[in-house]
Design an enzyme around this catalytic site. Structure first.
Site, PDB file in Angstrom:
ATOM      1  N   PHE A 404       0.814  -1.230   0.000  1.00 25.42           N
ATOM      2  CA  PHE A 404       0.000   0.000   0.000  1.00 25.42           C
ATOM      3  C   PHE A 404       0.848   1.281   0.000  1.00 25.42           C
ATOM      4  O   PHE A 404       2.060   1.207   0.040  1.00 25.42           O
ATOM      5  CB  PHE A 404      -1.113  -0.008   1.046  1.00 25.42           C
ATOM      6  CG  PHE A 404      -0.763  -0.119   2.496  1.00 25.42           C
ATOM      7  CD1 PHE A 404       0.501   0.108   2.986  1.00 25.42           C
ATOM      8  CD2 PHE A 404      -1.777  -0.454   3.419  1.00 25.42           C
ATOM      9  CE1 PHE A 404       0.765   0.018   4.345  1.00 25.42           C
ATOM     10  CE2 PHE A 404      -1.510  -0.549   4.773  1.00 25.42           C
ATOM     11  CZ  PHE A 404      -0.239  -0.312   5.233  1.00 25.42           C
ATOM     12  N   GLU A 405       0.192   2.400  -0.090  1.00 25.58           N
ATOM     13  CA  GLU A 405       0.848   3.702  -0.330  1.00 25.58           C
ATOM     14  C   GLU A 405       1.644   3.667  -1.643  1.00 25.58           C
ATOM     15  O   GLU A 405       2.684   4.307  -1.773  1.00 25.58           O
ATOM     16  CB  GLU A 405       1.778   4.083   0.837  1.00 25.58           C
ATOM     17  CG  GLU A 405       1.117   4.170   2.194  1.00 25.58           C
ATOM     18  CD  GLU A 405       0.173   5.344   2.361  1.00 25.58           C
ATOM     19  OE1 GLU A 405      -0.006   6.124   1.399  1.00 25.58           O
ATOM     20  OE2 GLU A 405      -0.420   5.469   3.445  1.00 25.58           O
ATOM     21  N   GLY A 406       1.142   2.951  -2.621  1.00 24.84           N
ATOM     22  CA  GLY A 406       1.870   2.767  -3.882  1.00 24.84           C
ATOM     23  C   GLY A 406       2.797   1.575  -3.722  1.00 24.84           C
ATOM     24  O   GLY A 406       3.597   1.529  -2.784  1.00 24.84           O
TER      25      GLY A 406
END
Ligand SMILES: Cc1cc2nc3c(=O)[nH]c(=O)nc-3n(C[C@H](O)[C@H](O)[C@H](O)COP(=O)(O)OP(=O)(O)OC[C@H]3O[C@@H](n4cnc5c(N)ncnc54)[C@H](O)[C@@H]3O)c2cc1C
Lengths: 595, 249
Positions: A404-406
């Site tokens: 997550f968060e890219g």
């Protein structure tokens, strides 16, 4: 290399930085330490004894934990005082995040609420929106969440299908679509939802309350780790959102999403620190108890290697995390000197300015933590595989950080892409410096540095890696031009070099500063950490550099660049085995992470 | 009504003890300092008494004997809610020295109730409270696990062997408190932390006073011998070990 103050995000690639220019965690003041202690006390008393119940998603528990953190003021660290917050510096919020990072699923709920759940409204909301939502988010009366991802829009976040259309009376936007993987969805009261208005090609953002008509939730996702963190799909069926809940103007959504992502990435860097230190404490205390072949396993070299590497990965991450945090604070201040700019705008801009560092911290930190938890489990042997052991939970919970968060793939691409873009926009003279280096290639190869003193040698090495990165960037962009984006493997080589360059430089500057503060004797083990780490960086730069050159095949000066890599990246002659043992011995003696 | 709480600045309970100077001193390098846990509970109870509107308590002061290094501990007490603090600028050498410093620093301030932890978690001397009371010529009641106020009267609960005792007394008084005086120490909230910055912290010079004791020698307990596992089939072996090796039966 040029030298003008203050440093820009990404500028480390061309600029010489001094120890006095960086902030190190040993410089936290009394108040920051007290805030950290409050986070620690909260974690110890409320969270760590409840991990099983949290993971079983016991009814109301996570929500009540957020409320308790709210009572202590820990949800409002970054919010303005007039909205019930405490207006702490970004660095302080990072420190709090580090401590909370040891809280397994709770850490995810906390950082979602205080970060992506609250900050879009702070940075982009108008006064009425802030007044309405922030005080409730500061106390935990309301919980926040962030809805960007959709089934067809993950890494490609701009590809969302969720639509917003204006109602006939012009009073509402009618939302239709589906979001997935939404953290805190099970109990959040307010959501920042991204959608496209009418036939817009760009996103807009909306503040959506749970009680608005037309929202439904799927059951909880069954996950590998962070099982206590609520994750659900959300459906919007003709969901009526008052027009005044449009956040930051039509078409501003992607910009909002990006700012929040940059912020989330930097913060993830601090989160993993808390988790890593906890995991190290668990591994060393087990290694100090478990005997095989008549000896404690902590006495075995192979185990010491793991323990030392865990320390090194954590210490280096920490050095980079707090260097970047302070730079963000400095950038905020700098941006505010432009007096048309509010603190919120200044902060949002600062995150964008430090996008390169944010992506570096995200990738390096999450991979450091994955190493740490993996080796903790290994040190526990068969016991580590038992679901009754805390290291097993740590192992599962860590994994999400690379997604997550890219994803780390996306962030690796961002490191090099953003670095080059900011160079092209002349935030620093990347291509000019690259050209200079190119023109001096012969001289560079013929005059390898002969520094005797270790710090001078390391500083020369770091400078060389900067030059080398520039050489490779220039070679790659000259050769592939606009098609460079299709050379992801090559970009990954470059990114890996640049990430380790940044972390290596941050560690070097920290240790130098520490030595100035505490003297040589007290810094011996830190120099060991630095020795082992930079040795590894030299190997990594060389491997990636040569791989990149060989993959690019023929380009002008190919052979010379290759030679430069070999000459410039040489850090032989370090006894890393002995250094690792000393680091491990300290950890073993203290039976915990005290670096 | 004014309450005074004495604060010991002690190494965190998880600190690994190390000795210096030929095992005559504790080596304090790298030590994490905390409020002595008993004092922290005393402070918690003091705050509860102040917050209860039925009580006439309007001021809680903390006092500590210690160098500048003790200030984070004092600020924490202020963040928890104490109104002001006094630091006697001296190393706390022993109980007698410490008690004299505390008594000298507060003797003119007419505290109605002085709460001191029964012992400190570093040297566990359990002596300061009684000495302070004697030096201030006040009543002292020890091993107190509960305090209630009723106007100018105080009710104290003491744990005694096999039961408990309730004592009524007049103020002023020194209550030497043990665990149970308050449920759990408080975690300083952000608001308290921000306010602590602005609260008065008075630093006073120590008075002339001798320590009565000095440390000759410290040593650590022997490490625990490894655990022997005995098969449930072989009870006689267990009995023999308990009798001959451990010599406990
Ligand atoms: C537990 C959990 C919580 C989450 N919380 C939230 C939340 O609160 N809010 C929210 O909006 N989202 C949230 N997410 C979503 C998360 O951000 C996405 O899962 C993530 O961005 C990846 O998107 P995806 O899953 O669609 O993977 P995909 O984008 O489909 O990626 C699949 C693989 O392809 C790679 N890939 C994709 N594109 C490229 C490319 N251009 N080049 C190279 N490789 C590429 C990826 O790196 C990955 O390895 C959460 C996810 C999880 C699992």
């Amino acid at each position: 290399m040029e030298k003008t103050k203050p440093i820009q995000g990404g500028e480390f690639i061309v600029r010489d930085v001094d120890p006095s220019d960086v902030f190190i965690p040993e410089e936290f003041d009394e108040e920051q330490k007290m805030i950290a202690q409050t986070c620690q006390d909260f974690l110890d008393t409320e969270v760590m004894s409840n991990l099983d119940d949290i993971d079983n998603q016991k009814d109301g528990l996570m929500r009540s934990l957020l409320e308790k953190a709210g009572e202590l003021g820990l949800l409002g660290l970054s919010l303005p005082e007039k909205f019930g917050g405490f207006e702490q510096s970004f660095t302080t919020s990072m420190l709090a995040n580090e401590i909370m990072g040891a809280g397994h699923s709770y850490a995810v709920a906390y950082s979602c609420h205080t970060g992506i759940g609250s900050l879009p409204i702070l940075y982009y909301g108008n006064e009425e929106q802030k007044e309405k939502y922030l005080p409730k988010l500061a106390t935990g009366e309301w919980a926040g969440a962030y809805c960007l991802t959709e089934p067809g829009a993950g890494s490609d976040a701009n590809n969302g299908k969720t639509k917003a259309t204006l109602s006939e009376d012009g009073k509402h936007y009618i939302l239709n679509g589906q979001k997935m993987w939404i953290t805190n969805a099970g109990f959040a009261d307010v959501f920042t939802v991204f959608a496209k208005i009418d036939n817009d090609r760009v996103l807009s953002a909306f503040i959506v309350e749970r009680t608005f008509p037309g929202i439904t939730f799927n059951p909880e996702e069954k996950k590998m780790g962070i099982k206590g963190s609520s994750t659900r799909q959300i459906f919007f069926n003709d969901c009526k959102v008052p027009v005044e809940n449009l956040l930051g103007g039509r078409g501003q959504g992607f910009r909002i999403a990006l700012t929040i992502l940059h912020m989330g990435r930097i913060k993830l860097g601090s989160n993993v620190l808390g988790a890593a230190k906890l995991s190290i404490n668990r591994s060393v205390s087990y290694a100090n108890e478990r005997k095989q072949f008549g000896s404690l396993i902590s006495s075995f070299g192979a185990i010491k290697y793991k323990l030392a590497e865990q320390v090194i990965k954590t210490f280096t991450t920490e050095s980079a995390v707090y260097r970047a945090s302070k730079n963000v604070d400095e950038a905020i201040e700098q941006n505010m000197q432009n007096d048309t700019c509010t603190k919120e705008q200044a902060t949002a801009t600062a995150f964008a300015q430090y996008a390169v560092e944010a992506a570096i911290l995200k990738v390096y930190g999450s991979e450091a933590l994955d190493y740490v938890v993996d080796e903790s489990l290994q040190i526990y042997g068969g016991m580590g595989f038992s679901a009754e052991m805390p290291v097993e939970r740590g192992y599962r919970d860590s994994r999400i950080n690379r997604i997550f968060e890219g994803t780390n793939e996306i962030n690796r691409l961002l490191v090099i892409d953003t670095l080059m873009k900011r160079g092209s926009r002349h935030f620093y003279d990347l291509f000019g410096e690259a050209q200079k280096t190119w023109d001096n290639l012969d001289e560079l190869i013929d005059n390898p540095s002969t520094e005797e003193d270790n710090y001078s040698r390391y500083r020369a090495f770091i400078n060389n890696v900067k030059k080398l990165s520039m050489l490779l960037i220039k070679a790659a962009s000259d050769k592939y031009q606009r098609k460079l984006v299709y050379e992801q493997e090559l970009l990954n080589n470059l990114s890996d070099i640049i990430m380790n360059l940044y972390v290596g430089e941050s560690t070097l500057l920290r240790v130098m500063k520490l030595e100035q503060m505490k003297g040589s004797e007290a810094t011996a083990l830190y120099r060991d950490i630095l020795d082992v780490y930079l040795y590894g960086v030299s190997q990594l730069v060389r491997a990636n550099g040569i791989e990149a050159v060989d993959a690019m095949g023929d380009f002008p000066e190919n052979a010379k660049v290759k030679k430069a890599i070999k000459v410039l990246c040489d850090l032989d002659g370090i006894n890393t085995h002995a250094a690792r043992r000393r680091i491990a011995d300290k950890l073993i003696e203290e039976n915990g992470y005290t670096f | 009504m004014k309450i005074l709480v004495t604060l010991g600045n002690v190494p965190d309970t998880t600190t690994k003890a190390r000795f210096a100077d030929g095992d005559t001193h504790l080596d304090m390098t790298g030590v994490q300092w905390i409020i002595n846990p008993w004092d922290e509970l005393a402070l918690t109870r003091a705050m509860e008494l102040k917050e209860d509107a039925a009580n006439p308590v309007d001021h809680v002061t903390v006092v500590t004997v210690g160098t500048q290094e003790a200030e984070p501990t004092i600020r924490k007490a202020l963040a928890i809610g104490a109104d002001d603090a006094i630091r006697v600028n001296a190393e706390a050498k022993d109980a007698w020295f410490t008690a004299q410093q505390i008594a000298a620093a507060v003797k003119d301030q007419d505290f109605d109730l002085i709460l001191t932890g029964i012992e400190s978690s570093d040297y566990n001397g359990a002596a300061v409270g009684g000495m302070v009371a004697e030096l201030l010529d006040l009543t002292s009641i020890s091993a107190v696990s509960g305090v209630e106020l009723n106007g100018n009267e105080i009710t104290l609960h003491r744990d005694i062997d096999g039961g408990s005792e309730t004592v009524q007394a007049d103020l002023p008084l020194v209550a030497i408190v043990q665990k149970g005086i308050a449920k759990e120490p408080r975690i300083p909230a952000m608001r308290g932390i921000m306010m602590a910055r602005k609260k008065p912290l008075q630093v006073v010079d120590p008075v002339e006073a001798d320590a009565l004791t000095s440390y000759n020698h410290f040593e650590l307990p022997q490490p625990k011998p490894p655990c022997k596992m005995i098969d449930p089939e072989h009870v006689e072996e267990l009995v023999s070990l308990l009798q001959n090796e451990a010599k406990v039966i």
